[in-house]
Design a protein around this motif. Structure first.
Motif, PDB file in Angstrom:
ATOM      1  N   LEU A   4      10.619  -6.398  11.029  1.00  0.00           N
ATOM      2  CA  LEU A   4      11.649  -5.143  10.646  1.00  0.00           C
ATOM      3  C   LEU A   4      12.849  -5.098  11.721  1.00  0.00           C
ATOM      4  N   LYS A   5      13.942  -5.230  11.259  1.00  0.00           N
ATOM      5  CA  LYS A   5      15.119  -5.150  12.232  1.00  0.00           C
ATOM      6  C   LYS A   5      15.642  -3.867  12.316  1.00  0.00           C
ATOM      7  N   THR A  18      27.190   5.159   5.717  1.00  0.00           N
ATOM      8  CA  THR A  18      26.737   5.765   4.530  1.00  0.00           C
ATOM      9  C   THR A  18      27.698   5.906   3.638  1.00  0.00           C
ATOM     10  N   PRO A  28      26.603  -3.658   3.217  1.00  0.00           N
ATOM     11  CA  PRO A  28      26.029  -4.110   4.327  1.00  0.00           C
ATOM     12  C   PRO A  28      25.684  -5.763   4.180  1.00  0.00           C
ATOM     13  N   SER A  30      23.722  -9.347   5.120  1.00  0.00           N
ATOM     14  CA  SER A  30      22.407  -9.933   5.111  1.00  0.00           C
ATOM     15  C   SER A  30      22.076 -10.142   6.584  1.00  0.00           C
ATOM     16  N   GLU A  32      21.632  -7.472   8.740  1.00  0.00           N
ATOM     17  CA  GLU A  32      21.914  -6.069   9.370  1.00  0.00           C
ATOM     18  C   GLU A  32      20.525  -5.232   9.360  1.00  0.00           C
ATOM     19  N   PRO A  33      20.448  -4.421  10.558  1.00  0.00           N
ATOM     20  CA  PRO A  33      19.302  -3.631  10.300  1.00  0.00           C
ATOM     21  C   PRO A  33      19.276  -2.706   9.125  1.00  0.00           C
ATOM     22  N   THR A  34      18.040  -2.551   8.677  1.00  0.00           N
ATOM     23  CA  THR A  34      17.805  -1.749   7.602  1.00  0.00           C
ATOM     24  C   THR A  34      17.235  -0.226   8.044  1.00  0.00           C
ATOM     25  N   VAL A  35      16.895  -0.275   9.396  1.00  0.00           N
ATOM     26  CA  VAL A  35      16.267   1.152   9.866  1.00  0.00           C
ATOM     27  C   VAL A  35      17.294   1.392  11.229  1.00  0.00           C
ATOM     28  N   TRP A  36      17.669   2.736  11.212  1.00  0.00           N
ATOM     29  CA  TRP A  36      18.495   3.149  12.340  1.00  0.00           C
ATOM     30  C   TRP A  36      17.926   4.128  13.027  1.00  0.00           C
ATOM     31  N   TYR A  90      10.471   6.078   9.645  1.00  0.00           N
ATOM     32  CA  TYR A  90      11.561   5.092  10.089  1.00  0.00           C
ATOM     33  C   TYR A  90      10.942   3.600   9.253  1.00  0.00           C
TER      34      TYR A  90
END
Length: 122
Positions: A4-5, A18, A28, A30, A32-36, A90
């Protein structure tokens, strides 16, 4: 093993990102984080040493219910429920329906990578 990034971005930065995605102005990339998280502090609270230990217990023991996790971890069910709901928000855990309505926590990732862009820090 899935990874998980996660990234750190202020609320205003997340909102702008967003909106740019929604307007079609940003796609976005490839990797990049998917959770912030909105701060390093919030990241460290959710992934405290005690909570990382809980994630390891869930991954290793694969409890069939919160009651079983309560027994294995030594943490109270009410505390577990709150913690797991936050982690679920998250994407750190998945809460699946088990036998007779029991909630089965699962850890869908083996690793978590933090992507911290110092240019975005506020």
């Amino acid at each position: 093993m899935k990874t998980l990034k996660v990234g750190i971005m202020t609320y205003d930065q997340m909102k702008e990102r967003t909106m740019a995605i929604a307007r079609g102005e940003y796609k976005p990339k490839s990797g990049e984080p998917t959770v912030w998280f909105n701060s390093v502090e919030s990241f460290s609270k959710v992934l405290s040493a005690r909570n990382r230990e809980l994630l390891a217990i869930i991954a290793r023991e694969r409890p069939k219910s919160l009651g079983e996790l309560e027994y294995i971890s030594g943490r109270k069910k009410a505390n577990l429920s709150r913690t797991l709901k936050t982690m679920s928000k998250y994407g750190l855990v998945k809460l699946e329906k088990g036998h007779r309505g029991a909630v089965k926590p699962r850890v869908p990732f083996g690793k978590i990578n933090l992507d911290l862009d110092l240019r975005l820090s506020a």
